[in-house]
Scaffold this motif. Sequence first.
Motif: not given
Lengths: 245, 245
Positions: B91-99, B238-239, B244-245
């Motif tokens: 199901g739905p999750i808050v979108a993840l964003i990577d670098w 990146v470090p 994950k953020l």
Amino acid sequence: MNGTMNEKPFAQTAETVRNLESLRIETPPVTLREMALDRLRDAIIAGLFNPGQRLVERTLCDQLGVSRSVIREVLRHLETEGLVETAPKQGPIVALIDWRQARQIYDVRIALETTAVADCARNADSRTKEKLKEILQDLDRNSRKNDALTILAATTDFYETIFLSGGHEIAWDIVKRLNSRISRLRVMTLSTTNRTVSGPARMREIFNAIERNDPDAAAAACRAHIEEAARIAQSLLVPVDQPKL
Amino acid sequence: MNGTMNEKPFAQTAETVRNLESLRIETPPVTLREMALDRLRDAIIAGLFNPGQRLVERTLCDQLGVSRSVIREVLRHLETEGLVETAPKQGPIVALIDWRQARQIYDVRIALETTAVADCARNADSRTKEKLKEILQDLDRNSRKNDALTILAATTDFYETIFLSGGHEIAWDIVKRLNSRISRLRVMTLSTTNRTVSGPARMREIFNAIERNDPDAAAAACRAHIEEAARIAQSLLVPVDQPKL
DNA sequence: CGTGATATTATGGTATACCATCATATGGAA
DNA sequence: TTCCATATGATGGTATACCATAATATCACG
């Protein structure tokens, strides 16, 4: 859910895991919603509905054979994509587009596509160049047919290759979405005999610049490509008194 | 619906019509869906939910006090906006964003914002320049507080003024949407002390270039503004091993 | 003949009900 | 104690029911 699964009795090398991954049956829980979304979006892009035409929910239910829940979620999605508008006291209609909006869309495309094309000219590997070459060759072979849809598909392939080769998925998503909003214009534009000739010619210009790694020339050719399309679109949209399309 | 209404017995001048238009009661049929959409979007942007966190439909129903129909349509909308992802079998999750994605978003912003800023430098009228000046002055006055959210709001105002002065609503919509996807990064970026100083400074550079009608300088300053933000964002993303953020 | 009031219909907004699936818990057998 | 099987609950997908409103049609009255 994460990497902390209990170990199996035998060692699982990374290799093994990768093979197992490839074995995985791609569970396609194709939901009704996804199917209905694609169907309806394609129908709108293909011009099966006219701009401004009302999209009555219950009618769509009958036409697509799904319930209103599904239809409504699909409509919300298409609304966010810009393909559907919701008129107050009236409900969803196929989005209208006037020259003012179309011009803006062409401007955004210029900004994004020139960037992508220049980047491609800087960094493209031989595989990408080869693929672009093939697309253009196919296009040359088929251009006799003067089939607007064929050219449109090839053009899409061409730019998709350019965008994705540089890892610009997000920009490509944006361009795709914008293009869907001017799909009618694109088809009409291509139907212009001028265009069916000059379009591929412009694309070859872009390709040549990419092949010789000339970002500025590639960007210039790309801009010319889009500006040309925009001019034709304008001639189609602006002359009429009420720019309805 | 169109201009072909039957004529009234007395002549309606354009003036009269315009006055009648202004009389119209702006019927705001604020639907639950719209309210829930704004609430949930703001909550996600504000970081009330963590990236990757599940958005359980029935839980949201309780939290927002609406039914699942509403919640689901809102989720479809936010999903299309890119703020929510739907994980299969989950199901739905808050979108993840990577670098990788963030970098792409900064790239698109560079393409669109440099265009808008250059255009503004070419064509801005005195009212626009005055407005930009005021925004920067307010920012200077308030920057003592070092409040990231204040700076963020002013920055948004600044760019919105630039985009809309040139009639680039569609591009601005795109930028707004992209910014919402990196809202956390933007706040964190601004919290960097460097940034709270240099951000306004960069904006003043842009403004100066606009005021003296120098498109190239304006675009260059804008690019520098965004690249700077991107560098800080990268150092934040990146470090860490798992970005994950 | 028309004019205005009332009934009817169409339609979107909202809530709820039902189902299949997946995860977890529970319990019994070896 | 361990392990498997069944029960139970959580959750998303889908369909349906209900309501308010706006547009339309009908009809009665003047």
